[in-house]
Design a protein around this motif. Structure first.
Motif, PDB file in Angstrom:
ATOM      1  N   GLY A 120      69.485  30.008  -1.380  1.00 26.02           N
ATOM      2  CA  GLY A 120      69.450  29.992   0.072  1.00 26.02           C
ATOM      3  C   GLY A 120      69.338  28.543   0.498  1.00 26.02           C
ATOM      4  N   ARG A 121      68.768  28.300   1.674  1.00 22.44           N
ATOM      5  CA  ARG A 121      68.619  26.914   2.110  1.00 22.44           C
ATOM      6  C   ARG A 121      67.543  26.229   1.272  1.00 22.44           C
ATOM      7  NH1 ARG A 121      67.267  26.238   7.635  1.00 22.44           N
ATOM      8  NH2 ARG A 121      65.782  27.904   7.273  1.00 22.44           N
ATOM      9  N   ARG A 124      66.253  27.396  -2.125  1.00 16.85           N
ATOM     10  CA  ARG A 124      65.405  28.559  -2.397  1.00 16.85           C
ATOM     11  C   ARG A 124      66.261  29.612  -3.090  1.00 16.85           C
ATOM     12  NH1 ARG A 124      62.313  27.330   2.720  1.00 16.85           N
ATOM     13  NH2 ARG A 124      64.149  27.931   3.866  1.00 16.85           N
ATOM     14  N   LYS A 125      65.623  30.420  -3.896  1.00 15.57           N
ATOM     15  CA  LYS A 125      66.381  31.370  -4.719  1.00 15.57           C
ATOM     16  C   LYS A 125      66.883  32.550  -3.870  1.00 15.57           C
ATOM     17  CE  LYS A 125      66.090  33.561  -9.223  1.00 15.57           C
ATOM     18  NZ  LYS A 125      67.440  33.139  -9.600  1.00 15.57           N
ATOM     19  N   TRP A 126      68.133  32.970  -4.132  1.00 13.73           N
ATOM     20  CA  TRP A 126      68.660  34.175  -3.500  1.00 13.73           C
ATOM     21  C   TRP A 126      68.815  35.238  -4.584  1.00 13.73           C
ATOM     22  CZ3 TRP A 126      68.922  35.660   1.384  1.00 13.73           C
ATOM     23  CH2 TRP A 126      69.610  36.838   1.680  1.00 13.73           C
ATOM     24  N   LEU A 127      68.071  36.294  -4.446  1.00 13.65           N
ATOM     25  CA  LEU A 127      68.072  37.353  -5.445  1.00 13.65           C
ATOM     26  C   LEU A 127      69.465  37.998  -5.549  1.00 13.65           C
ATOM     27  CD1 LEU A 127      65.790  39.045  -7.044  1.00 13.65           C
ATOM     28  CD2 LEU A 127      66.284  40.735  -5.282  1.00 13.65           C
ATOM     29  N   LYS A 176      68.434  35.990  13.154  1.00 14.24           N
ATOM     30  CA  LYS A 176      67.274  35.114  13.295  1.00 14.24           C
ATOM     31  C   LYS A 176      67.782  33.676  13.121  1.00 14.24           C
ATOM     32  CE  LYS A 176      63.107  33.973  10.793  1.00 14.24           C
ATOM     33  NZ  LYS A 176      62.632  34.004   9.430  1.00 14.24           N
ATOM     34  N   ASN A 179      70.148  31.304  10.404  1.00 14.07           N
ATOM     35  CA  ASN A 179      71.119  31.807   9.414  1.00 14.07           C
ATOM     36  C   ASN A 179      70.832  33.172   8.808  1.00 14.07           C
ATOM     37  OD1 ASN A 179      68.828  30.947   8.028  1.00 14.07           O
ATOM     38  ND2 ASN A 179      69.974  30.603   6.155  1.00 14.07           N
ATOM     39  N   ASP A 180      69.881  33.908   9.343  1.00 12.35           N
ATOM     40  CA  ASP A 180      69.558  35.180   8.689  1.00 12.35           C
ATOM     41  C   ASP A 180      69.992  36.385   9.521  1.00 12.35           C
ATOM     42  OD1 ASP A 180      68.301  33.879   6.607  1.00 12.35           O
ATOM     43  OD2 ASP A 180      66.353  33.897   7.607  1.00 12.35           O
ATOM     44  N   LYS A 187      65.293  41.080   6.161  1.00 13.91           N
ATOM     45  CA  LYS A 187      66.544  40.363   5.918  1.00 13.91           C
ATOM     46  C   LYS A 187      67.511  41.222   5.110  1.00 13.91           C
ATOM     47  CE  LYS A 187      65.869  35.988   4.816  1.00 13.91           C
ATOM     48  NZ  LYS A 187      65.861  34.694   4.065  1.00 13.91           N
ATOM     49  N   ASN A 212      72.866  42.186   1.068  1.00 11.34           N
ATOM     50  CA  ASN A 212      72.267  43.255   0.263  1.00 11.34           C
ATOM     51  C   ASN A 212      72.981  44.547   0.625  1.00 11.34           C
ATOM     52  OD1 ASN A 212      70.461  41.377  -0.698  1.00 11.34           O
ATOM     53  ND2 ASN A 212      68.917  41.872   0.844  1.00 11.34           N
ATOM     54  N   LEU A 222      60.006  40.813  -2.578  1.00  9.50           N
ATOM     55  CA  LEU A 222      60.642  40.794  -1.253  1.00  9.50           C
ATOM     56  C   LEU A 222      60.432  42.119  -0.511  1.00  9.50           C
ATOM     57  CD1 LEU A 222      64.077  39.156  -2.214  1.00  9.50           C
ATOM     58  CD2 LEU A 222      62.126  38.028  -1.155  1.00  9.50           C
ATOM     59  N   ALA A 226      62.749  42.215   2.937  1.00 12.30           N
ATOM     60  CA  ALA A 226      64.193  42.411   2.736  1.00 12.30           C
ATOM     61  C   ALA A 226      64.570  43.886   2.800  1.00 12.30           C
ATOM     62  CB  ALA A 226      64.613  41.825   1.388  1.00 12.30           C
ATOM     63  N   ASP A 318      62.753  24.186   7.882  1.00 13.02           N
ATOM     64  CA  ASP A 318      62.581  24.693   6.528  1.00 13.02           C
ATOM     65  C   ASP A 318      62.203  26.160   6.602  1.00 13.02           C
ATOM     66  OD1 ASP A 318      63.148  22.269   5.593  1.00 13.02           O
ATOM     67  OD2 ASP A 318      61.103  21.682   5.094  1.00 13.02           O
ATOM     68  N   LEU A 320      61.189  29.305   9.715  1.00 14.58           N
ATOM     69  CA  LEU A 320      60.886  29.739  11.083  1.00 14.58           C
ATOM     70  C   LEU A 320      60.176  31.078  10.994  1.00 14.58           C
ATOM     71  CD1 LEU A 320      63.227  29.721  14.174  1.00 14.58           C
ATOM     72  CD2 LEU A 320      61.939  31.762  13.589  1.00 14.58           C
ATOM     73  N   ARG A 321      58.978  31.152  11.559  1.00 13.59           N
ATOM     74  CA  ARG A 321      58.219  32.413  11.524  1.00 13.59           C
ATOM     75  C   ARG A 321      57.936  32.847  12.933  1.00 13.59           C
ATOM     76  NH1 ARG A 321      56.414  30.401   6.781  1.00 13.59           N
ATOM     77  NH2 ARG A 321      57.664  31.525   5.264  1.00 13.59           N
TER      78      ARG A 321
END
Ligand code: ATP
Length: 323
Positions: A120-121, A124-127, A176, A179-180, A187, A212, A222, A226, A318, A320-321
């Motif tokens: 990901g950005r 970060r790992k994308w499963l 969101k 990019n999500d 997600k 997914n 996740l 997710a 990095d 956003l919550r």
């Protein structure tokens, strides 16, 4: 060669095609044809074999994510007309980067059934488990486009995913910033954009997306964040159809950007956005910002109204919550 066999089987869907016919068309032996048929069966094709009669494709291939099936469904001019397919790779973004450097064609799509290092950005790992989801990177080479439009391309891709999800029965997907793609606050897809520019002109972009699709459950790490198409609609989705629809919507949306109609893309983005109006906390290399996401500006950057009344323009986050 497999494409010739599939053409022949599809042309005669439900009917037997003689083995001799295929041997002649391909100029290979009966054994070689049989081996190829076995390979297609392994991919998921329901091909029946009858001694001294031949082979029959009982029904159309379902959820078989190979170039042949994507192209059968494709309704685009350029996007996905050429496909680089992997059963396993580290990351479609890495493959696409390598291909971009090698002068590959505009619109080339890289897909893989599994990624060992999907990202990901911020790396970060994308499963990315095998055979269930969509992992794709599209190589986009505009003829003349300002580099400031990069974020519009990312928005356009998220919109395309939302619209294609709606076609399969998920009509509450939301975006969101930046990019999500989320469904019920979880997600379902992520978009990643990597660009190369020179003197303010966008030379090439790699637009990656992970969706997914047919994961029946979400791994523990996740669990709360997710979801998948299958978990939302309760049945398997045909990934080749979902992907070709995304490419169709992407191509149309990218065309709007090429024609300087970015405002239309931003309008649609706002229609599907779930960020504006919410209280958010943003963490980036510049520090933390907390406030109400009030709007996006003409370049797609997020405007956050902080408690002291000032407006901060957030270029990258990095994280956003919602708070
Ligand atoms: P965050 O999700 O932390 O807000 P982000 O939106 O920028 O950050 P990305 O960098 O785009 O996220 O994607 C990576 C993150 O997405 C991972 O850190 C993980 O939390 C989550 N993730 C990883 N794989 C998947 C997946 N297959 N489906 C949904 N979420 C995933």
């Amino acid at each position: 060669m497999n494409e010739v066999i599939l053409d022949e089987l599809y042309k005669n869907l439900g009917k037997y095609v003689t083995s001799d016919n295929m041997c002649k068309r391909l100029n290979i032996s009966r054994i070689a044809v049989w081996n190829r048929i076995k390979g297609l069966q392994k991919l998921g094709y329901k091909i029946e074999a009858k001694r001294s009669v031949g082979y029959r494709l009982a029904e159309e291939g379902k959820d078989i994510l190979i170039p042949y099936e994507i192209k059968r469904r494709l309704n685009t001019k350029m996007f996905g007309r050429e496909i680089e397919y992997f059963r396993l790779t580290s990351s479609t973004m890495d493959e696409a980067q390598y291909l971009t450097e090698k002068e590959c064609p505009h619109g080339l799509l890289v897909i893989s059934e599994e990624q060992t290092n999907g990202r990901g950005r911020q790396k970060r790992k994308w499963l990315s488990p095998q055979g269930l989801n969509i992992y794709a990177s599209l190589i986009y080479k505009p003829t003349s486009m300002s580099a400031v439009k990069s974020i519009a391309l990312m928005f356009a891709t998220s919109i395309a995913i939302v619209e294609a999800l709606s076609d399969v029965g998920i009509d509450n997907a939301a975006i969101k910033w930046p990019n999500d793609v989320m469904v019920n606050k979880k997600k379902i897809a992520g978009v990643l954009l990597e660009t190369k520019s020179e003197s303010g002109i966008l030379k090439s972009a790699i637009v990656g997306f992970g969706i997914n699709a047919n994961m029946e459950s979400i791994p523990d790490e996740l669990q709360d964040t997710a979801t998948s198409v299958m978990m939302e609609i309760g049945e398997k989705v045909d990934r080749a159809t979902l992907l070709s629809n995304i490419l169709y919507y992407m191509e149309n949306m990218f065309r709007l950007i090429e024609e300087d109609k970015d405002d239309k893309v931003f309008e649609l983005w706002k229609k599907y956005d779930m960020t504006i109006g919410k209280r958010v906390k943003i963490i980036s290399s510049d520090g933390e910002v907390e406030g109400v996401a009030s709007d996006i500006d003409e370049q797609g950057f997020l405007l956050v109204k902080t408690d002291d009344g000032s407006v901060r323009r957030v270029v990258t986050a990095d994280s956003l919550r919602f708070v």
